[in-house]
Design a protein around this motif. Structure first.
Motif, PDB file in Angstrom:
ATOM      1  N   SER A  67      -1.272   1.087  -9.288  1.00  0.00           N
ATOM      2  CA  SER A  67      -1.601   0.531  -7.975  1.00  0.00           C
ATOM      3  C   SER A  67      -0.941   1.258  -6.812  1.00  0.00           C
ATOM      4  O   SER A  67      -0.831   0.713  -5.725  1.00  0.00           O
ATOM      5  CB  SER A  67      -1.239  -0.952  -7.929  1.00  0.00           C
ATOM      6  N   ALA A  68      -0.503   2.488  -7.022  1.00  0.00           N
ATOM      7  CA  ALA A  68       0.063   3.270  -5.915  1.00  0.00           C
ATOM      8  C   ALA A  68      -0.897   4.412  -5.577  1.00  0.00           C
ATOM      9  O   ALA A  68      -0.823   5.474  -6.167  1.00  0.00           O
ATOM     10  CB  ALA A  68       1.437   3.813  -6.303  1.00  0.00           C
ATOM     11  N   PRO A  69      -1.836   4.174  -4.611  1.00  0.00           N
ATOM     12  CA  PRO A  69      -2.773   5.245  -4.259  1.00  0.00           C
ATOM     13  C   PRO A  69      -2.037   6.397  -3.584  1.00  0.00           C
ATOM     14  O   PRO A  69      -0.982   6.199  -2.993  1.00  0.00           O
ATOM     15  CB  PRO A  69      -3.751   4.571  -3.289  1.00  0.00           C
ATOM     16  N   MET A  70      -2.609   7.584  -3.692  1.00  0.00           N
ATOM     17  CA  MET A  70      -1.972   8.792  -3.132  1.00  0.00           C
ATOM     18  C   MET A  70      -0.509   8.846  -3.587  1.00  0.00           C
ATOM     19  O   MET A  70       0.397   9.026  -2.772  1.00  0.00           O
ATOM     20  CB  MET A  70      -2.020   8.765  -1.599  1.00  0.00           C
ATOM     21  N   TYR A  71      -0.296   8.709  -4.852  1.00  0.00           N
ATOM     22  CA  TYR A  71       1.039   8.558  -5.430  1.00  0.00           C
ATOM     23  C   TYR A  71       1.979   9.635  -4.893  1.00  0.00           C
ATOM     24  O   TYR A  71       1.702  10.832  -5.026  1.00  0.00           O
ATOM     25  CB  TYR A  71       0.922   8.648  -6.955  1.00  0.00           C
ATOM     26  N   CYS A  72       3.043   9.198  -4.270  1.00  0.00           N
ATOM     27  CA  CYS A  72       4.039  10.083  -3.662  1.00  0.00           C
ATOM     28  C   CYS A  72       3.438  11.031  -2.634  1.00  0.00           C
ATOM     29  O   CYS A  72       4.055  12.030  -2.275  1.00  0.00           O
ATOM     30  CB  CYS A  72       4.769  10.907  -4.728  1.00  0.00           C
ATOM     31  N   ASN A  73       2.235  10.755  -2.170  1.00  0.00           N
ATOM     32  CA  ASN A  73       1.494  11.656  -1.278  1.00  0.00           C
ATOM     33  C   ASN A  73       1.314  13.043  -1.881  1.00  0.00           C
ATOM     34  O   ASN A  73       1.168  14.032  -1.172  1.00  0.00           O
ATOM     35  CB  ASN A  73       2.166  11.771   0.095  1.00  0.00           C
ATOM     36  N   LEU A  74       1.341  13.124  -3.184  1.00  0.00           N
ATOM     37  CA  LEU A  74       1.157  14.413  -3.845  1.00  0.00           C
ATOM     38  C   LEU A  74      -0.101  14.425  -4.699  1.00  0.00           C
ATOM     39  O   LEU A  74      -0.733  15.444  -4.892  1.00  0.00           O
ATOM     40  CB  LEU A  74       2.372  14.735  -4.714  1.00  0.00           C
ATOM     41  N   TYR A  75      -0.466  13.267  -5.225  1.00  0.00           N
ATOM     42  CA  TYR A  75      -1.713  13.141  -5.981  1.00  0.00           C
ATOM     43  C   TYR A  75      -2.776  12.558  -5.064  1.00  0.00           C
ATOM     44  O   TYR A  75      -2.470  11.780  -4.166  1.00  0.00           O
ATOM     45  CB  TYR A  75      -1.547  12.177  -7.151  1.00  0.00           C
ATOM     46  N   LYS A  76      -4.030  12.892  -5.328  1.00  0.00           N
ATOM     47  CA  LYS A  76      -5.118  12.218  -4.598  1.00  0.00           C
ATOM     48  C   LYS A  76      -5.716  11.141  -5.498  1.00  0.00           C
ATOM     49  O   LYS A  76      -6.922  11.116  -5.733  1.00  0.00           O
ATOM     50  CB  LYS A  76      -6.176  13.236  -4.185  1.00  0.00           C
ATOM     51  N   ASN A  77      -4.882  10.275  -5.991  1.00  0.00           N
ATOM     52  CA  ASN A  77      -5.381   9.241  -6.904  1.00  0.00           C
ATOM     53  C   ASN A  77      -5.710   7.958  -6.154  1.00  0.00           C
ATOM     54  O   ASN A  77      -5.136   7.680  -5.105  1.00  0.00           O
ATOM     55  CB  ASN A  77      -4.319   8.944  -7.977  1.00  0.00           C
ATOM     56  N   ALA A  78      -6.634   7.199  -6.714  1.00  0.00           N
ATOM     57  CA  ALA A  78      -6.905   5.860  -6.192  1.00  0.00           C
ATOM     58  C   ALA A  78      -5.876   4.901  -6.778  1.00  0.00           C
ATOM     59  O   ALA A  78      -5.254   5.185  -7.797  1.00  0.00           O
ATOM     60  CB  ALA A  78      -8.304   5.428  -6.588  1.00  0.00           C
ATOM     61  N   GLY A  79      -5.693   3.766  -6.109  1.00  0.00           N
ATOM     62  CA  GLY A  79      -4.902   2.700  -6.694  1.00  0.00           C
ATOM     63  C   GLY A  79      -5.857   1.614  -7.154  1.00  0.00           C
ATOM     64  O   GLY A  79      -6.926   1.454  -6.562  1.00  0.00           O
ATOM     65  N   CYS A  80      -5.512   0.909  -8.199  1.00  0.00           N
ATOM     66  CA  CYS A  80      -6.416  -0.124  -8.702  1.00  0.00           C
ATOM     67  C   CYS A  80      -5.659  -1.389  -9.036  1.00  0.00           C
ATOM     68  O   CYS A  80      -4.521  -1.339  -9.480  1.00  0.00           O
ATOM     69  CB  CYS A  80      -7.089   0.368  -9.976  1.00  0.00           C
ATOM     70  N   VAL A  81      -6.292  -2.532  -8.790  1.00  0.00           N
ATOM     71  CA  VAL A  81      -5.784  -3.794  -9.313  1.00  0.00           C
ATOM     72  C   VAL A  81      -6.907  -4.452 -10.088  1.00  0.00           C
ATOM     73  O   VAL A  81      -8.071  -4.101  -9.920  1.00  0.00           O
ATOM     74  CB  VAL A  81      -5.255  -4.729  -8.201  1.00  0.00           C
ATOM     75  N   LEU A  82      -6.543  -5.392 -10.949  1.00  0.00           N
ATOM     76  CA  LEU A  82      -7.520  -6.009 -11.827  1.00  0.00           C
ATOM     77  C   LEU A  82      -7.642  -7.482 -11.480  1.00  0.00           C
ATOM     78  O   LEU A  82      -6.642  -8.198 -11.459  1.00  0.00           O
ATOM     79  CB  LEU A  82      -7.041  -5.812 -13.269  1.00  0.00           C
ATOM     80  N   LYS A  83      -8.864  -7.886 -11.156  1.00  0.00           N
ATOM     81  CA  LYS A  83      -9.089  -9.308 -10.838  1.00  0.00           C
ATOM     82  C   LYS A  83      -9.612 -10.031 -12.061  1.00  0.00           C
ATOM     83  O   LYS A  83     -10.552  -9.562 -12.701  1.00  0.00           O
ATOM     84  CB  LYS A  83     -10.117  -9.435  -9.711  1.00  0.00           C
ATOM     85  N   VAL A  84      -8.992 -11.152 -12.389  1.00  0.00           N
ATOM     86  CA  VAL A  84      -9.447 -11.964 -13.512  1.00  0.00           C
ATOM     87  C   VAL A  84      -9.990 -13.261 -12.937  1.00  0.00           C
ATOM     88  O   VAL A  84      -9.287 -13.935 -12.180  1.00  0.00           O
ATOM     89  CB  VAL A  84      -8.277 -12.286 -14.469  1.00  0.00           C
ATOM     90  N   ASP A  85     -11.241 -13.611 -13.239  1.00  0.00           N
ATOM     91  CA  ASP A  85     -11.789 -14.853 -12.694  1.00  0.00           C
ATOM     92  C   ASP A  85     -11.597 -16.025 -13.662  1.00  0.00           C
ATOM     93  O   ASP A  85     -11.024 -15.864 -14.741  1.00  0.00           O
ATOM     94  CB  ASP A  85     -13.254 -14.670 -12.245  1.00  0.00           C
TER      95      ASP A  85
END
Ligand code: MN
Length: 451
Positions: free
Chosen positions: A397-415
């Motif tokens: 869940s840390a997007p742009m991890y350390c501002n070095l990766y261009k990764n998305a962050g994700c969380v999981l919703k459970v209904d």
């Protein structure tokens, strides 16, 4: 092997993977280097170090995008699947003010309930409750002055640190090592001091108690705003203990966060008392629960599985506090990683915990009667990773991890019905969006279609 294909394989091996390996090596060392080089300008407004989400205003918009979901979920979550257009400070402020009002109302109700159920609490606790208005303290974090680009350190008093750590520790020590929780809820992966991303998530998905959260650990280290992350989360834990679960990550261990940034941040941000407050945090971390179980079917932890995990009750009744875990079930669950290529168990290159294969995942799910394992601990470029068989999901869940990766962050919703949806926080990069769109097809499922 024919010459042609060998050559082709060599070319392939040399081109893309080689570059990515090089990139990873760089990333492994540079966050710390950057920290040390930049310590003099912590309050620099244009700072682009981790902790700062919003490089420019347009980014607020891009991070609000969520992923397409199945029709059933689209109806259920229409407010989320519509792109949210928070474009300027006025709009952010309006959204925050609505939440603030709601927050106060819910706090009044929860306070009333608390007084009714805990009428005989000690006077000492009542006194500290009077000293700090915890709800007001949490709301302060959404002040418009702080909702800006870059790193904006909050300044907390020594009394605030002491009160919040003490109250949070009291609650954690009363929790089992395995916490049972009911859906609906949102499961969050590594944060690593990226406080602005945490705030962004609370604004978009709702704050506790409006939304129930399970955080899977690694709140501190790497990013520049570990203290803000942990103080805000602890405050929510104090205000709404039933609506937020904070699990322990491998960075909530003293020997780890002394080395990877949190200790330094305490010394820099808390004049005179840094060392003392850091030690208080460690005593509190030792009481954090290790695992959460959603509706008896979804098991969450930071790292992964352990060969010592035989029954859920073993884990539930594991004694706390757990000081400096080094081996055994707790240490394994904070450090382990899945690897579909591994047959059963393998020692880990991390030097702690194990690597486990898909047959271990199948065995454990069958033995514990759980349907899904949700863990964090590993960076994924699209924010999540589903291990084949759909029995284990990694979320980060840390997007742009350390501002070095261009990764998305994700969380999981459970209904309510244990249907699952990913919500991605997408950094400004067409490549990332494309990757997520492609993977999203793999992703879309609920328990109905798992045989
Ligand atoms: Mn970790």
């Amino acid at each position: 092997m024919a010459d042609g294909s060998r050559q082709k394989a060599a070319v392939e091996a040399r081109s893309r993977p080689a570059r990515s390996v090089k990139k990873e090596r760089q990333v492994a060392v540079s966050p710390m280097n950057r920290r040390i080089r930049n310590t003099s300008n912590i309050l620099n407004e244009r700072d682009e170090r981790p902790g700062g989400i919003m490089k420019d205003k347009s980014m607020v918009h891009s991070m609000a995008k969520t992923q397409p979901v199945s029709e059933r979920q689209t109806v259920r979550l229409e407010d989320l699947t519509r792109p949210i257009s928070i474009k300027n400070n006025a709009e952010i402020q309006a959204a925050v003010e609505i939440q603030n009002r709601l927050q106060k109302k819910m706090a009044r109700n929860s306070e009333r309930r608390r007084k009714m159920t805990h009428a005989s609490e000690t006077t000492a606790q009542n006194r500290t409750q009077e000293r700090i208005d915890f709800v007001e303290f949490a709301n302060k974090h959404y002040h418009i002055d702080y909702l800006q680009n870059g790193v904006h350190k909050m300044r907390y008093s020594k009394e605030e640190y002491e009160n919040i750590i003490y109250e949070a520790q009291t609650i954690f020590s009363s929790e089992k090592a395995l916490v049972d929780i009911d859906p609906p809820c949102v499961v969050v992966g590594d944060l690593h001091g990226q406080y602005n991303d945490l705030i962004n998530m609370f604004i978009l998905l709702g704050r506790p108690p409006e939304t129930v959260y399970v955080f899977t650990g690694d709140y501190v280290d790497r990013g520049m705003m570990s203290l803000e992350c942990i103080m805000l989360l602890f405050t929510y834990k104090i205000c709404y203990p039933e609506h937020i679960v904070l699990l322990r990550g491998n960075h909530e261990i003293a020997r780890v966060n002394k080395k990877y940034g949190f200790y330094d941040e305490c010394l820099q941000s808390i004049p005179k008392y840094g060392e003392e407050i850091w030690a208080m945090f460690q005593r509190c971390f030792n009481n954090l629960p290790i695992s959460a179980l959603i509706a008896t079917k979804i098991l969450c932890m930071h790292g992964g599985l352990s060969p010592s995990l035989i029954t859920l009750d073993d884990l539930r009744n594991h004694p706390k506090p757990i000081r400096n875990p080094f081996r055994g079930i707790v240490n394994d669950m904070l450090w382990a990683d899945p690897d579909p290529a591994v047959f059963e168990w393998k020692t880990s290159a991390r030097g702690s915990g194990f690597v486990f294969g898909t047959n271990v995942i199948d065995d454990v799910c069958a033995r514990l009667d759980v349907e899904l394992i949700v863990r964090a601990h590993q960076m994924c470029f699209d924010g999540y990773w589903v291990v084949s068989g759909k029995k284990l999901i990694t979320i980060f869940s840390a997007p742009m991890y350390c501002n070095l990766y261009k990764n998305a962050g994700c969380v999981l919703k459970v209904d309510d019905e244990l249907g699952i949806q990913m919500v991605a926080f997408v950094p400004e990069s067409p490549k990332v969006e494309q990757v997520i769109e492609e993977k999203n097809r793999v992703w879309d499922f609920s328990f109905d279609n798992i045989e």
